[in-house]
Design a protein around this motif. Structure first.
Motif, PDB file in Angstrom:
ATOM      1  N   ASN A  77       0.834  -1.197   0.000  1.00  0.00           N
ATOM      2  CA  ASN A  77       0.000   0.000   0.000  1.00  0.00           C
ATOM      3  C   ASN A  77       0.866   1.243   0.000  1.00  0.00           C
ATOM      4  N   GLY A  78       2.070   1.104   0.464  1.00  0.00           N
ATOM      5  CA  GLY A  78       2.987   2.233   0.493  1.00  0.00           C
ATOM      6  C   GLY A  78       4.379   1.756   0.849  1.00  0.00           C
ATOM      7  N   VAL A  79       5.345   2.659   0.702  1.00  0.00           N
ATOM      8  CA  VAL A  79       6.750   2.309   0.921  1.00  0.00           C
ATOM      9  C   VAL A  79       7.431   3.391   1.754  1.00  0.00           C
ATOM     10  N   LEU A  80       8.134   2.964   2.777  1.00  0.00           N
ATOM     11  CA  LEU A  80       9.025   3.899   3.471  1.00  0.00           C
ATOM     12  C   LEU A  80      10.310   3.945   2.668  1.00  0.00           C
ATOM     13  N   THR A  81      10.668   5.130   2.190  1.00  0.00           N
ATOM     14  CA  THR A  81      11.843   5.220   1.331  1.00  0.00           C
ATOM     15  C   THR A  81      12.567   6.549   1.495  1.00  0.00           C
ATOM     16  N   TYR A  82      13.896   6.453   1.546  1.00  0.00           N
ATOM     17  CA  TYR A  82      14.712   7.667   1.607  1.00  0.00           C
ATOM     18  C   TYR A  82      14.687   8.414   0.273  1.00  0.00           C
ATOM     19  N   PHE A  83      14.125   7.784  -0.751  1.00  0.00           N
ATOM     20  CA  PHE A  83      13.957   8.439  -2.049  1.00  0.00           C
ATOM     21  C   PHE A  83      12.605   9.153  -2.146  1.00  0.00           C
TER      22      PHE A  83
END
Ligand code: PBG
Length: 330
Positions: free
Chosen positions: A314-320
């Protein structure tokens, strides 16, 4: 030649940009992104994280600016991680319950500024302990699971009081989701979400993060008695099942890229909100290749994040997150 050819030519749908867009099965948008932000002491301080090119630790006033930027880019939520000053760390991580700790001050500052962004806070002891572990330790160096639960619950309530919208237990103690859920209810925070780091593996890819929060040099031993063995899949299903039963609103798989099979299975089996964390080592690995000109930066970022969605996230934790949101807006 198969019998269906030439009636079936799958390349027909790929022939034009309009057609590729029309038939895309998954679409990445800024609403899929959660941006992890590192917090440090001071005012107007930004400090590069050596192990993560392009990532900085920000003082609280600059975290507010970052939150505003996230909101403007359509990023729904940011995840805060404190670099606790070394002198505030001790054996039991009691700084985690201090209502004026770095995490709480950052939460209050973002909320006081009225920024429409969700605040996700990490619940675990490692940024607060002098030994860098996520739980309390016995004299002989064993993790004290049950003794840790109350400390985690107090930390979660402390964060909720400061304005956290989602508490995200990343410690991997048994039973913590239930204890945290009850504590939140008892203290009047029944609306605060729990996103559990449900299937969190003992991974080499957290190394750069531990540098960012300053726990890497402190860590004695490893986290294999609480984080999962990368070899295991059934065990991930059991972890997710328990966390959902204990009251998690959403679950996370971590790391991301090498664990998309787990994401897909969790999504298929539980039909619950699933997130993945594209962790620090994944970021560092991609950045290193991009910075050397070995990968096309923009395409690589969007491709990998789209793959997370395809797997069922459903979503992504990302430094980008910020880079991706800008690319998607362009
Ligand atoms: C702390 C925590 C870790 C990460 C998120 N929360 C590190 C660890 O478990 O050692 C890793 C995130 C990343 O690598 O980007 N419990």
């Amino acid at each position: 030649m198969t019998a269906s050819f030439p009636a079936l030519r799958l390349r027909r749908l790929r022939a034009h940009d309009w057609s590729r867009r029309l038939h895309a099965e998954n679409v990445l948008t800024p609403s899929d992104l959660i941006w992890p932000v590192f917090v440090r002491e001071g005012t107007s301080e930004r400090e590069a994280v050596g192990s993560m090119p392009g990532v900085e630790r920000l003082s609280v006033d600059l975290v507010v600016e970052a939150a505003r930027e996230a909101a403007d880019l359509g990023i729904p939520a940011i995840a805060l991680f404190p670099n606790t000053p070394q002198e505030a760390r001790d054996e039991t991580g009691k700084e985690s319950a201090n209502p004026d700790n770095l995490m709480c001050r950052a939460c209050r500052a973002v909320k006081d500024a009225g920024i429409p962004v969700g605040l996700l806070t990490d619940v675990a002891l490692d940024p607060y302990t002098s030994h860098g572990h996520d739980g309390l330790l016995s004299e002989d160096g064993r993790i004290l699971n049950d003794e840790t639960l109350g400390v985690l619950a107090a930390q979660a309530v402390n964060q909720a009081k400061a304005g956290a919208d989602i508490v995200a237990p990343s410690d991997m103690m048994d039973g913590r989701i239930g204890v945290i859920r009850h504590a939140l209810e008892a203290e009047g925070f029944g609306d605060v979400q729990i996103m559990s780091y449900a299937a969190k593996y003992a991974s080499a890819f957290y190394g750069p993060f531990r540098d960012a929060v300053g726990s890497g040099g402190l860590l004695k031993g490893d986290k294999k008695t609480y984080q999962m063995d990368p070899a295991n899949r059934d065990e991930a299903m059991r972890e997710v099942m328990l966390d959902l039963e204990e009251g998690a609103d959403s679950v996370m798989v971590k790391p991301g890229l090498a664990y998309l099979d787990i994401v897909a299975r969790v999504k298929d089996r539980f039909n619950a909100p699933v997130f993945a964390y594209q962790v620090s080592g994944e970021y560092a690995m991609m950045r290193a290749a991009m910075d050397q000109g070995l990968l096309d930066r923009d395409r690589a970022i969007l491709e990998v994040l789209t793959a997370f969605k395809r797997a069922g996230c459903n979503g992504v934790l990302t430094y980008f997150a910020r880079d991706a949101a800008k690319l998607l807006a362009a």
